[in-house]
Enzyme design. Structure first.
Site, PDB file in Angstrom:
ATOM      1  N   LYS A 114       0.788  -1.282  -0.065  1.00 14.39           N
ATOM      2  CA  LYS A 114       0.044  -0.023   0.019  1.00 14.39           C
ATOM      3  C   LYS A 114       0.909   1.256   0.044  1.00 14.39           C
ATOM      4  CE  LYS A 114      -4.459  -1.958   2.147  1.00 14.39           C
ATOM      5  NZ  LYS A 114      -4.064  -3.135   1.996  1.00 14.39           N
ATOM      6  N   LYS A 194      -5.532  -4.959 -10.147  1.00 12.35           N
ATOM      7  CA  LYS A 194      -6.298  -5.707  -9.375  1.00 12.35           C
ATOM      8  C   LYS A 194      -7.310  -4.721  -8.952  1.00 12.35           C
ATOM      9  CE  LYS A 194      -7.149  -7.553  -4.704  1.00 12.35           C
ATOM     10  NZ  LYS A 194      -6.275  -8.175  -3.388  1.00 12.35           N
ATOM     11  N   LYS A 197     -10.727  -0.518  -4.704  1.00 12.45           N
ATOM     12  CA  LYS A 197     -11.215   0.950  -4.392  1.00 12.45           C
ATOM     13  C   LYS A 197     -10.086   2.112  -4.346  1.00 12.45           C
ATOM     14  CE  LYS A 197     -13.741  -0.182  -0.579  1.00 12.45           C
ATOM     15  NZ  LYS A 197     -13.961  -1.686  -0.651  1.00 12.45           N
TER      16      LYS A 197
END
Length: 330
Positions: A114, A194, A197
């Site tokens: 992330k 992928k 959101k």
């Protein structure tokens, strides 16, 4: 007859749910509600790592409840609740955190991924696996259905449960098993990455009309001319078609790709029709349910009560072992 296995899984209400959520988790949750004592929760504490608007988080949470109910989750067959309705979860997370080496969190693949994609790192994101472990362990979960990308977090959960048991020389926590969901490949988003959101590349489950059509038409493809043969196995549109189509239809469309004269526009049109047909009944149910706001509250209230009862039975011996005490009861 043996004890029914406790199944535990959660989903973040951090935005509208998309077809990646459905095929990656929700469909399996609904299927497994008949296979054991299932606990499914809305991970709204986890959502705080990315959502800082209270009104939005509240609405997202209610929307996810409606989505699940419309898609077939039955609150009479499972315990369906909000994470924040079970304070024992964060209580256990603190105890586990006091046994967790910083080095273990630094190895977190999900955290590093992330950060690499530009998300703002915060302590909540860094210690996410500890709270996730508490989510699982507070119900003495036996089975945790997750995607391949969550396997490390389940290993961390198992590690932390063992640390607590060894620290106090008691079997205070059940060591859960992961159940890796391998029924579908990673669901690609409209940009080929992928579906997430975080990447803003989703097709939402309950999109319809012009909004849905625009998202499908936005799926990235290569520049192969219409008349030329194409490889369906390298096409994002076809990857999504396979999720919705039966084998015969999927094979038929794959043949069209390989023969040529079949463009990506044709494929997108077929995908749009498949999505509409697949979710049509659920869309109608959701519209009916959305007019009964008290029902959502009742589902979460009842689920929260059942979840707290189970969680308290797990926390009581842990408090005793660790020397913590309380002068009140939930």
């Amino acid at each position: 007859m043996g004890k029914r296995k406790t199944i535990l899984s959660g989903i973040q209400p951090s935005g509208k749910l998309h077809i990646g959520n459905y095929f990656g988790a929700m469909r399996q949750h609904i299927q497994m509600q008949d296979e054991g004592d299932a606990f499914y929760f809305l991970a709204n504490y986890h959502s705080l790592t990315s959502v800082s608007d209270g009104e939005k988080l509240n609405q997202f949470t209610r929307d996810v409840v409606l989505d699940y109910l419309a898609l077939g989750l039955d609150p009479e067959k499972c315990t369906f609740f909000a994470q924040s309705d079970v304070p024992q979860t964060t209580e256990l997370a603190w105890i586990l955190g006091c046994l967790t080496p910083v080095s273990l969190m630094e190895k977190g693949v999900s955290y590093k991924d992330k950060v690499a994609h530009g998300l703002n790192p915060n302590i909540g994101l860094f210690t996410y696996p500890i709270l996730q472990a508490a989510d699982i362990l507070i119900y003495h979960s036996d089975l945790v259905p997750v995607g391949e990308d969550q396997k490390q977090n389940i290993e961390i959960c198992r590690d932390l449960a063992g640390k607590l048991n060894r620290a106090y020389d008691k079997e205070l926590l059940v060591i859960p098993k992961e159940y890796i969901v391998k029924s579908v490949a990673t669901v690609p988003g409209i940009d080929g990455r992928k579906m997430s959101k975080s990447y803003q590349n989703t097709i939402d489950i309950f999109d319809e009309g012009k909004s849905l059509k625009n998202r499908v038409l936005s799926i990235q493809t290569d520049s192969t001319p219409l008349e030329d043969p194409k490889d369906p196995d390298t096409c994002n549109v076809f990857s999504l078609i396979k999720l919705f189509a039966n084998k015969n239809l999927s094979d038929e469309i794959a043949d069209k790709y390989r023969k040529g004269g079949y463009g990506y526009g044709h494929a997108k049109k077929e995908l749009l029709e498949l999505i509409n047909n697949y979710f049509d009944d659920a869309r109608q149910r959701r519209k009916v349910l959305s007019n009964d706001k008290d029902y959502v509250n009742d589902v979460l209230k009842e689920g929260g009560e059942k979840a707290r009862e189970r969680a308290e039975s797990v926390m009581e011996p842990i408090r005793s072992a660790t020397g913590l005490f309380r002068s009140f009861t939930y």
